[in-house]
Write an enzyme that holds these catalytic residues in place. Structure first.
Site, PDB file in Angstrom:
ATOM      1  N   GLU A  18      93.408  31.299  69.908  1.00 19.83           N
ATOM      2  CA  GLU A  18      93.372  30.286  68.844  1.00 19.83           C
ATOM      3  C   GLU A  18      94.832  30.034  68.490  1.00 19.83           C
ATOM      4  O   GLU A  18      95.717  30.374  69.271  1.00 19.83           O
ATOM      5  CB  GLU A  18      92.490  30.722  67.656  1.00 19.83           C
ATOM      6  CG  GLU A  18      92.823  32.083  67.079  1.00 19.83           C
ATOM      7  CD  GLU A  18      93.912  32.083  66.040  1.00 19.83           C
ATOM      8  OE1 GLU A  18      93.633  31.706  64.894  1.00 19.83           O
ATOM      9  OE2 GLU A  18      95.055  32.540  66.353  1.00 19.83           O
TER      10      GLU A  18
ATOM     11  N   ARG B   1      85.989  20.020  57.793  1.00 21.13           N
ATOM     12  CA  ARG B   1      85.179  21.244  57.814  1.00 21.13           C
ATOM     13  C   ARG B   1      85.207  21.904  56.431  1.00 21.13           C
ATOM     14  O   ARG B   1      84.208  22.467  55.983  1.00 21.13           O
ATOM     15  CB  ARG B   1      85.679  22.194  58.897  1.00 21.13           C
ATOM     16  CG  ARG B   1      84.613  23.141  59.345  1.00 21.13           C
ATOM     17  CD  ARG B   1      84.872  23.694  60.722  1.00 21.13           C
ATOM     18  NE  ARG B   1      84.704  22.710  61.757  1.00 21.13           N
ATOM     19  CZ  ARG B   1      85.333  22.737  62.933  1.00 21.13           C
ATOM     20  NH1 ARG B   1      86.192  23.699  63.206  1.00 21.13           N
ATOM     21  NH2 ARG B   1      85.109  21.814  63.831  1.00 21.13           N
TER      22      ARG B   1
ATOM     23  N   GLU C 139      96.407  30.214  64.926  1.00 23.19           N
ATOM     24  CA  GLU C 139      96.862  30.380  63.533  1.00 23.19           C
ATOM     25  C   GLU C 139      96.917  31.809  62.989  1.00 23.19           C
ATOM     26  O   GLU C 139      97.690  32.085  62.071  1.00 23.19           O
ATOM     27  CB  GLU C 139      95.956  29.569  62.579  1.00 23.19           C
ATOM     28  CG  GLU C 139      96.071  28.063  62.697  1.00 23.19           C
ATOM     29  CD  GLU C 139      95.234  27.473  63.820  1.00 23.19           C
ATOM     30  OE1 GLU C 139      94.326  28.176  64.325  1.00 23.19           O
ATOM     31  OE2 GLU C 139      95.494  26.325  64.231  1.00 23.19           O
TER      32      GLU C 139
ATOM     33  N   ASP D 147      84.695  27.611  73.449  1.00 24.98           N
ATOM     34  CA  ASP D 147      84.813  27.341  74.877  1.00 24.98           C
ATOM     35  C   ASP D 147      85.145  28.630  75.628  1.00 24.98           C
ATOM     36  O   ASP D 147      85.729  29.547  75.058  1.00 24.98           O
ATOM     37  CB  ASP D 147      85.839  26.239  75.174  1.00 24.98           C
ATOM     38  CG  ASP D 147      87.133  26.376  74.401  1.00 24.98           C
ATOM     39  OD1 ASP D 147      87.127  26.144  73.163  1.00 24.98           O
ATOM     40  OD2 ASP D 147      88.145  26.744  75.018  1.00 24.98           O
TER      41      ASP D 147
END
Ligand code: HPA
Length: 235
Positions: A179, A24, A181, A204
């Site tokens: 998430e 990415r 991080e 999602d």
């Protein structure tokens, strides 16, 4: 060079965009930056420095989870004198208050992780974004007419686990998404007096099992990349 990043001093920009995935990072560099240099590929965690609308930016990979982003963000802040890190990533929504493709600017990261405590003696389980990056992202979204939500999120140490409900720390702080991080990034920035924000795309929705499909994924992350780049040059 630092232990985990091979760039020379001066090859990392003051503002760094940090996706989890090295590919990415490469995608952002290939599609948005000019005069791009690959400045590190240690462990295939690619770091590229280039120019976006005439301003220098670096984009590189954080890897997954608090331990990994803890290493990269620490070395970027301390060895390379980065001032601002904007994590760009995906999250799972715990509630239908968020929908697929929503863009979220993280207000506080909440976690049961012991990272902040054991690294820095920071005892709270909820750490805010650091410095002006969060506001700059909000202002930039307004300027570009992009809709953006702000909320608390859960930085989980686990992707897979036995129970499917919303974990206690996420319930306690009314986290709308998960998430893995932001908590460590914010802890490092808090300790080091640096700026950090986290911008997420909802990939999602956990209660409804909706997911961004593999072929939607690349295109669906473009609005987040664009917002991070536009905010990045305004730091
Ligand atoms: N859990 C943790 N991280 C995530 C998720 C999730 O469900 N979705 C996207 N990133």
């Amino acid at each position: 060079m630092s232990i985990h990043i091979a760039a020379q001093k001066g090859e990392i920009a003051k503002t760094v965009l940090l996706p989890g995935d090295p590919l990415r990072a490469k995608y952002v560099a290939d599609h948005f930056l000019s005069d791009v240099r690959l400045v590190s590929q240690t462990r295939n965690a690619f770091y590229f420095t280039g120019s976006y609308k005439g301003k220098e930016l670096t984009v590189g990979a954080s890897g997954m989870g608090c331990p990994s982003i803890g290493i990269y963000s620490y070395e970027l802040f301390t060895e390379y004198e980065a001032e601002t890190i904007i994590r760009i990533g995906t999250c799972g929504a715990y509630t239908t208050e968020l929908q697929l493709f929503d863009l979220v600017n993280v207000d506080h990261a909440c976690s049961e992780s012991s990272f902040a405590l054991h690294a820095w003696g920071i005892e709270q389980d909820r750490i805010p974004h650091q410095g002006p990056a969060f506001s700059r992202i909000n202002e930039t979204a307004a300027l570009l007419g992009k809709s953006l939500k702000t909320c608390h999120i859960h930085s989980s140490d686990m992707f897979y686990r036995k129970d499917s409900g919303t974990p206690p720390v996420a319930q306690k702080h009314h986290c709308l998404a998960v998430e893995m991080e932001a908590f460590a990034l914010f802890a490092n920035a808090l300790q080091l007096g640096k700026n950090a924000a986290t911008l997420l795309t909802v990939s999602d929705v956990i209660p409804t099992h909706e997911k961004i499909s593999a072929d939607q994924r690349e295109k669906s992350l473009l609005p987040m990349m664009e917002l991070a780049l536009e905010a990045g040059i305004r730091m």
